[in-house]
Motif scaffolding. Structure first.
Motif, mmCIF file in Angstrom:
data_model
loop_
_atom_site.group_PDB
_atom_site.id
_atom_site.type_symbol
_atom_site.label_atom_id
_atom_site.label_comp_id
_atom_site.label_asym_id
_atom_site.label_seq_id
_atom_site.Cartn_x
_atom_site.Cartn_y
_atom_site.Cartn_z
ATOM 1 N N VAL A 44 1.066 16.645 -64.514
ATOM 2 C CA VAL A 44 2.447 16.489 -64.039
ATOM 3 C C VAL A 44 2.836 15.046 -63.732
ATOM 4 O O VAL A 44 3.748 14.492 -64.352
ATOM 5 C CB VAL A 44 2.739 17.385 -62.808
ATOM 6 N N SER A 45 2.178 14.424 -62.772
ATOM 7 C CA SER A 45 2.647 13.127 -62.263
ATOM 8 C C SER A 45 2.835 12.086 -63.359
ATOM 9 O O SER A 45 3.808 11.333 -63.339
ATOM 10 C CB SER A 45 1.681 12.598 -61.196
ATOM 11 N N VAL B 114 4.445 24.672 -64.399
ATOM 12 C CA VAL B 114 3.890 23.607 -63.572
ATOM 13 C C VAL B 114 2.811 24.179 -62.667
ATOM 14 O O VAL B 114 3.076 25.029 -61.813
ATOM 15 C CB VAL B 114 4.992 22.935 -62.729
ATOM 16 N N ASN C 239 -0.551 19.035 -59.464
ATOM 17 C CA ASN C 239 0.141 17.976 -58.735
ATOM 18 C C ASN C 239 -0.929 17.035 -58.205
ATOM 19 O O ASN C 239 -1.009 16.752 -57.008
ATOM 20 C CB ASN C 239 0.965 18.571 -57.588
ATOM 21 N N THR C 240 -1.787 16.583 -59.129
ATOM 22 C CA THR C 240 -3.017 15.910 -58.743
ATOM 23 C C THR C 240 -2.793 14.625 -57.961
ATOM 24 O O THR C 240 -3.578 14.290 -57.079
ATOM 25 C CB THR C 240 -3.869 15.591 -59.991
ATOM 26 N N MET D 50 0.047 13.984 -56.237
ATOM 27 C CA MET D 50 0.989 14.260 -55.148
ATOM 28 C C MET D 50 2.199 13.340 -55.211
ATOM 29 O O MET D 50 2.669 12.828 -54.201
ATOM 30 C CB MET D 50 0.283 14.116 -53.784
ATOM 31 N N LYS D 51 2.716 13.114 -56.426
ATOM 32 C CA LYS D 51 3.868 12.220 -56.603
ATOM 33 C C LYS D 51 5.079 12.989 -57.113
ATOM 34 O O LYS D 51 4.942 14.021 -57.767
ATOM 35 C CB LYS D 51 3.533 11.113 -57.615
ATOM 36 N N LYS D 52 6.275 12.450 -56.841
ATOM 37 C CA LYS D 52 7.488 13.005 -57.418
ATOM 38 C C LYS D 52 7.622 12.528 -58.855
ATOM 39 O O LYS D 52 7.090 11.485 -59.236
ATOM 40 C CB LYS D 52 8.708 12.580 -56.601
#
Length: 345
Positions: free
Chosen positions: A243-244, A262, A265-266, A268-270
């Motif tokens: 994702v990130s 999804v 979210n490894t 942890m970013k938007k």
């Protein structure tokens, strides 16, 4: 009993072997002797304090296979000595979501190893509704992966993406614990699979579990190559485990009305989203996570029938939990690390 305990929030060295009281099953609970426990990346986030779950003194571990050794009062349908796997999401079985079979959405719940003592120990105690019998032909180390990652993969591929024969599925982070099992689940549905990896050394294992194509992209700019491989048609589904750094490229790979599922979210970013792309191609974006009980039953069938083979990078004793966390943190793993047995360390 022996357990691997978090002496504090922090790095892998926070995991230490200690003797702790053996749990006793209360009303409606079952005591399980742990035979194997998988190490999930979620465990690393818990240990590092990034998910606001465990505290100092906690026992991690939600990928747990074992054997029933004691039944609390008012427990039926289970037998002493029965091999089982533990459904890691605690659920109330009373709310509107649970009554619809959506145990993954129960808000009156927690996660084994995050909100209550988990499987990094010799014994674990859980509600009987979380105890799922395992077919006799499935080994404990394989059973430990039936809920997460394989049940999670079934949830994403079968239930959420609704993959059909002839579909093309793109998988990011294809060499990880989720990716390698998602490939197999997608192939069991008759799909063509394209795996994405940033490391050439991971191509062999990705192909070995059934991927039809592997795109090695060190800069994670892979959409042009995927577009070429699909004859400029795109893919029907993307399983997003990274994702990130991949989400924008994944959306560009989707065919009209395609779905991006999804899961990761490894970092942890938007992430940024191009609304024009979503609108023009009528794209769908849906989150997926914990499986339901039905998803786990499907996963056990796929394992028992040989359609999905649990991918285990290595098996280590529980006393090596800290070293195993360090290896996983350094991304030195293809598949899962599973803990079995104890030795002096």
């Amino acid at each position: 009993m022996k357990s691997v305990v978090m002496r504090d929030i922090g790095g892998p060295d926070c995991l230490v072997v200690q003797d702790v009281p053996k749990p006793k099953p209360s009303l409606g609970e079952v005591l399980v002797k742990v035979t194997a426990t998988g190490i999930c990346y979620h465990d690393l986030l818990d240990r590092a304090g990034k998910l606001h779950g465990p505290q100092a003194g906690s026992i991690l571990g939600h990928e747990v296979a074992g054997e029933v050794v004691e039944l609390g009062q008012q427990v039926s349908g289970l037998q002493i000595g029965q091999p089982v796997v533990l459904f890691h999401r605690m659920f109330c079985n009373q709310c509107q979501y649970c009554l619809r079979g959506r145990q993954d959405l129960c808000r009156n719940s927690g996660i084994l190893g995050s909100n209550r003592p988990g499987g990094y120990g010799e014994y674990v105690c859980v509600p009987s509704r979380n105890v799922i019998p395992v077919p006799a032909n499935i080994l404990p180390e394989a059973a430990a992966l039936a809920v997460c990652p394989i049940g999670t993969s079934v949830r994403a591929v079968v239930t959420v993406a609704n993959v059909h024969p002839g579909d093309t599925v793109l998988i990011t982070g294809a060499s990880g614990g989720l990716g390698l099992h998602q490939i197999q689940v997608a192939k069991s549905r008759g799909a063509r699979v394209i795996g994405i990896t940033s490391s050439a050394s991971k191509e062999e294992i990705i192909r070995s579990v059934g991927a039809d194509e592997v795109v090695i992209s060190t800069d994670l700019k892979f959409s042009a190559e995927v577009w070429r491989l699909t004859g400029k048609q795109g893919v029907q589904a993307v399983l997003e485990n990274v994702v990130s750094s991949t989400f924008g490229e994944s959306l560009r790979c989707l065919a009209p009305n395609g779905i991006a599922v999804v899961l990761g979210n490894t970092e942890m970013k938007k992430v940024e989203l191009d609304p024009g792309l979503v609108i023009s191609r009528r794209l769908r974006i849906e989150g997926s996570g914990n499986p339901t009980l039905q998803d786990v039953q499907r996963a056990l069938h796929l394992i028992s029938s040989g359609q999905v083979k649990p991918i285990i990078d290595r098996i280590v004793p529980f006393s090596c939990a800290a070293e195993a966390h360090s290896i996983l943190e350094q991304r030195g793993v293809s598949g899962r690390i599973v803990m079995k047995g104890w030795r002096e360390h």
